[in-house]
Design an enzyme around this catalytic site. Structure first.
Site, short mmCIF file in Angstrom:
data_model
loop_
_atom_site.label_atom_id
_atom_site.label_comp_id
_atom_site.label_asym_id
_atom_site.label_seq_id
_atom_site.Cartn_x
_atom_site.Cartn_y
_atom_site.Cartn_z
N TYR A 204 0.83 -1.21 0.00
CA TYR A 204 0.00 0.00 0.00
C TYR A 204 0.86 1.26 0.00
CZ TYR A 204 -3.79 -3.11 1.64
OH TYR A 204 -4.71 -4.12 1.78
N LEU B 72 -17.52 -4.18 1.57
CA LEU B 72 -18.71 -3.50 1.05
C LEU B 72 -18.72 -3.48 -0.48
CD1 LEU B 72 -18.83 -0.49 3.55
CD2 LEU B 72 -20.11 -2.63 3.65
N LYS C 3 -12.50 0.54 4.16
CA LYS C 3 -11.73 1.77 4.13
C LYS C 3 -12.68 2.96 4.24
CE LYS C 3 -10.25 5.35 1.31
NZ LYS C 3 -11.02 6.20 0.36
N SER C 4 -12.33 3.93 5.08
CA SER C 4 -13.10 5.17 5.15
C SER C 4 -12.25 6.27 5.76
CB SER C 4 -14.38 5.00 5.99
OG SER C 4 -15.07 6.24 6.03
N ARG D 117 -18.79 8.07 8.47
CA ARG D 117 -18.78 6.68 7.98
C ARG D 117 -17.97 5.79 8.90
NH1 ARG D 117 -19.62 5.05 2.84
NH2 ARG D 117 -21.11 6.78 2.86
N ASN E 137 -19.50 2.48 10.56
CA ASN E 137 -18.92 1.16 10.33
C ASN E 137 -18.64 0.42 11.63
OD1 ASN E 137 -19.02 1.65 7.59
ND2 ASN E 137 -16.83 2.09 7.37
#
Length: 278
Positions: free
Chosen positions: A54, A193, A234-235, A240, A244
């Protein structure tokens, strides 16, 4: 063990429990990643998921430092690339990842892809077990391993605590998950998601969302965690992130769970781990 801990975590090995909801950090990098991690921890996250590939381990580490959280209160997962698929290589990968993150140990260290053409992923898993034995990591696992890959690891006498794979309602991978259950492997779900998944508009998801006063995303995350899967959406949004995490105060009925599982299309994962890897 408290009832809350039992509901919100999964056992990987003796004495090691992982929060079922974690913060996925791909493809965030730099200040975006550091800021998202700092805010996520402030919003209650205790599990952060990253990877060598990443390119954000240093930023994730910066976000952790900014948060002020004690290291022992956080669960850090990262993954290493094919360059380190040997027993000695895994130790070098650990030292590099831990250095970028600014930590002395890792909670969970994963082989990111099996890269079967190299033929060295079993050696990588043996190296991970050595790291666990000497306390450098608390637990180890794999990612994107098909049953054919897992069988080779198991045949080497190793026990695989976790396999992180792509799972969402449209990509349910029932055969893969059945293999995990048969062999006591905890499933980690990345992209839980989906990616612009049309399934979010399905009545199987919007119906329970309306009935329970939840978002469709919360319904899907509940579908994961209620079946014991670790989900790492991921957020970078505060709202959010909080949504989550807020999936442990309600339950889906067996009928609702089955209806979501029935959205399975039979489509394979986006990337074939027999041919793709890094």
């Amino acid at each position: 063990m408290s009832e809350v801990l039992e509901r919100t975590t999964a056992a990987l090995t003796a004495g090691v429990r992982v929060p079922l909801i974690g913060l996925g950090t791909w493809p965030m990098a730099g200040e975006e990643a550091a800021d998202a991690v700092e805010r996520a921890i402030g919003n209650g996250y205790r599990h952060i998921d990253t990877a060598e590939n990443y390119g954000n381990e240093d930023a994730v580490g910066e976000g952790i430092r900014r948060s002020g959280i004690a290291r022992e209160d956080l669960f850090i997962t990262t993954k290493f690339n094919k360059d380190w698929h040997s027993r000695g290589g895994v130790r070098a990968a650990f030292e590099r990842s831990a250095g970028r993150l600014g930590v002395d140990y890792l909670d969970l260290f994963l082989v990111h892809w099996p890269n079967p053409a190299l033929g060295r992923f079993v050696e990588a898993c043996k190296g991970l077990q050595q790291l666990a034995d000497d306390g450098s990591i608390r637990a180890w696992g794999v990612s994107n391993f098909k049953p054919s890959h897992l069988r080779r690891v198991l045949a080497a006498g190793l026990t695989v605590p976790v396999n992180q794979v792509q799972v969402d309602p449209a990509h349910g991978q029932p055969e893969q998950l059945a293999f995990h259950r048969e062999h006591g492997i905890t499933t980690g779900a990345y992209s839980p998601l989906g990616r612009n998944g049309d399934f979010m508009a399905s009545p199987a998801i919007t119906g329970p969302a309306r009935e329970l006063g939840r978002t469709p995303g919360q319904i899907v995350l509940r579908w994961h965690v209620q079946q014991g899967r670790i989900a790492t959406p991921k957020s970078a949004s505060d709202a959010r992130q909080r949504q989550n995490l807020d999936v442990f105060g309600f339950e889906l009925t067996p009928v609702q769970l089955a209806a979501i599982s029935a959205l399975e299309t039979g489509a394979p994962p986006w990337l074939d781990s027999d041919n793709y890897g890094h």
